[in-house]
Design a protein around this motif. Structure first.
Motif, short mmCIF file in Angstrom:
data_model
loop_
_atom_site.label_atom_id
_atom_site.label_comp_id
_atom_site.label_asym_id
_atom_site.label_seq_id
_atom_site.Cartn_x
_atom_site.Cartn_y
_atom_site.Cartn_z
N GLY A 1 40.94 35.24 55.56
CA GLY A 1 40.42 34.67 54.59
C GLY A 1 40.72 35.61 53.42
N LEU A 2 40.44 35.11 52.24
CA LEU A 2 40.64 35.96 50.86
C LEU A 2 39.89 37.08 50.69
CD1 LEU A 2 41.89 36.18 48.37
CD2 LEU A 2 40.42 34.54 47.23
N ASN A 3 38.68 36.90 51.12
CA ASN A 3 37.55 38.08 50.91
C ASN A 3 38.13 38.99 52.34
OD1 ASN A 3 35.40 39.37 50.06
ND2 ASN A 3 33.76 38.30 51.06
N ASN A 4 38.45 38.94 53.16
CA ASN A 4 38.76 39.82 54.32
C ASN A 4 40.17 40.48 53.99
OD1 ASN A 4 36.64 39.31 55.87
ND2 ASN A 4 37.87 38.20 57.54
N ALA A 5 41.10 39.65 53.15
CA ALA A 5 42.12 40.24 52.66
C ALA A 5 42.08 41.27 51.51
CB ALA A 5 43.13 39.33 52.12
N LEU A 6 41.29 40.74 50.87
CA LEU A 6 40.71 41.89 49.61
C LEU A 6 40.35 42.98 50.41
CD1 LEU A 6 39.33 39.37 47.14
CD2 LEU A 6 41.18 40.87 46.66
N GLN A 7 39.41 43.14 51.38
CA GLN A 7 38.68 44.19 52.06
C GLN A 7 39.87 45.05 52.60
OE1 GLN A 7 35.74 42.94 54.24
NE2 GLN A 7 34.32 42.42 52.87
N LEU A 8 40.95 44.42 53.21
CA LEU A 8 41.82 45.21 53.85
C LEU A 8 42.69 45.92 52.89
CD1 LEU A 8 43.17 42.43 56.77
CD2 LEU A 8 42.18 44.71 57.08
N ALA A 9 42.92 45.49 51.81
CA ALA A 9 43.51 46.03 50.68
C ALA A 9 43.04 46.94 49.89
CB ALA A 9 44.25 44.76 49.72
N GLY A 10 41.68 47.12 50.31
CA GLY A 10 40.79 48.24 49.56
C GLY A 10 40.26 47.73 48.23
N LEU A 11 40.16 46.40 48.23
CA LEU A 11 39.54 45.77 46.97
C LEU A 11 38.33 45.10 47.10
CD1 LEU A 11 42.96 44.15 45.61
CD2 LEU A 11 42.06 46.33 45.04
N GLN A 12 37.62 44.90 46.24
CA GLN A 12 36.16 43.93 46.35
C GLN A 12 36.64 42.89 45.50
OE1 GLN A 12 33.09 44.84 47.35
NE2 GLN A 12 33.87 46.81 48.42
N PHE A 13 35.76 41.73 46.08
CA PHE A 13 36.16 40.40 45.66
C PHE A 13 35.16 40.73 44.31
CE2 PHE A 13 35.12 36.11 44.52
CZ PHE A 13 36.29 35.25 44.92
N GLY A 14 35.70 40.27 43.08
CA GLY A 14 35.20 40.26 41.93
C GLY A 14 34.86 38.72 41.24
N GLY A 15 33.51 38.54 41.23
CA GLY A 15 32.94 37.38 40.51
C GLY A 15 32.32 36.57 41.60
N GLN A 16 32.12 35.15 41.39
CA GLN A 16 31.51 34.16 41.95
C GLN A 16 32.78 33.45 43.22
OE1 GLN A 16 28.00 33.26 42.14
NE2 GLN A 16 29.00 32.25 44.03
N GLN A 17 32.44 33.66 44.37
CA GLN A 17 33.35 33.02 45.35
C GLN A 17 33.22 31.45 45.10
OE1 GLN A 17 33.62 34.44 49.31
NE2 GLN A 17 32.50 36.49 48.76
N HIS A 18 34.28 31.02 45.38
CA HIS A 18 34.58 29.35 45.54
C HIS A 18 34.14 28.99 44.07
CE1 HIS A 18 34.46 29.38 49.70
NE2 HIS A 18 33.25 30.09 49.93
N ARG A 19 34.71 29.54 43.32
CA ARG A 19 34.94 28.98 41.64
C ARG A 19 36.44 29.16 41.43
NH1 ARG A 19 30.99 28.09 38.35
NH2 ARG A 19 32.88 26.79 37.32
N ALA A 20 37.16 28.07 40.95
CA ALA A 20 38.67 28.04 41.24
C ALA A 20 39.33 29.20 40.32
CB ALA A 20 39.08 26.58 40.66
N LEU A 21 38.77 29.44 39.08
CA LEU A 21 39.54 30.51 38.36
C LEU A 21 39.12 31.93 38.75
CD1 LEU A 21 41.49 31.56 36.06
CD2 LEU A 21 39.41 31.63 34.60
#
Length: 180
Positions: free
Chosen positions: A144-164
């Protein structure tokens, strides 16, 4: 230098999910980025579904999109031409478009056909960034997107499940997944 378009859609759904043919777009988010992931421009619109205009409680809770925003939105046959006009100015420099997985591409293709809408994206190569990221990282299966960001050393920015917001977070992974 060319640009990539990263698209994310939010759609009508219920807990447990609906088949693709029953889902309707309720929000379009697109981030136009350089290959390094830096945003150049963006597009965001709510879309009023035609067949099931009332969002389920599950859908409202998941997306944090309220019914009033959907009630005051235009339907896809009016919103899509706005998107195409926005994209038109960027089309000459567009290298391709990407989404996290195949859902967004399939939903768009279904709606273009069902509503008889034209899109220049139909002529632009699509990159399934979810699959490409898994290949680049040699993962046993896509994540999933959140896991991929974590694997890349990044934090999800903003509210998940909002298109932009989802499109912008997906775009952050583009430089890590693009073919060299």
């Amino acid at each position: 230098m060319g640009h990539w378009l990263v698209i994310d859609l939010e759609a009508t759904t219920e807990e447990g999910g609906w088949p693709l043919e029953d889902m309707e777009i309720i929000e379009i988010g697109a981030s136009l980025v350089r290959p390094n992931g830096q945003e150049v421009d963006h597009f965001q619109r709510y879309v009023r579904p035609l067949r099931r205009p009332h969002l389920t409680a599950f859908c409202r809770a998941l997306t944090h999109i309220d019914q009033a925003s959907i009630d005051s939105a235009a339907p896809l046959p009016l919103v899509w031409p706005q998107f195409e006009r926005w994209l038109c100015g960027h089309r000459p420099r567009l290298l391709g478009w990407a989404s996290w997985g195949e859902y967004d591409r399939r939903q768009l293709e279904q709606d273009w056909q069902r509503l008889q809408l034209h899109s220049c994206l139909a002529e632009v190569p699509h990159l399934n960034l979810k699959r490409r990221f898994a290949e680049a990282r040699q993962l046993p299966r896509p994540v999933g997107l959140n896991n991929a960001l974590q694997l890349a050393g990044l934090q999800f920015g903003g509210q998940q499940h909002r298109a932009l917001t989802d499109a912008r977070n997906t775009a952050r992974l583009l430089p890590l997944a693009l073919p060299l």
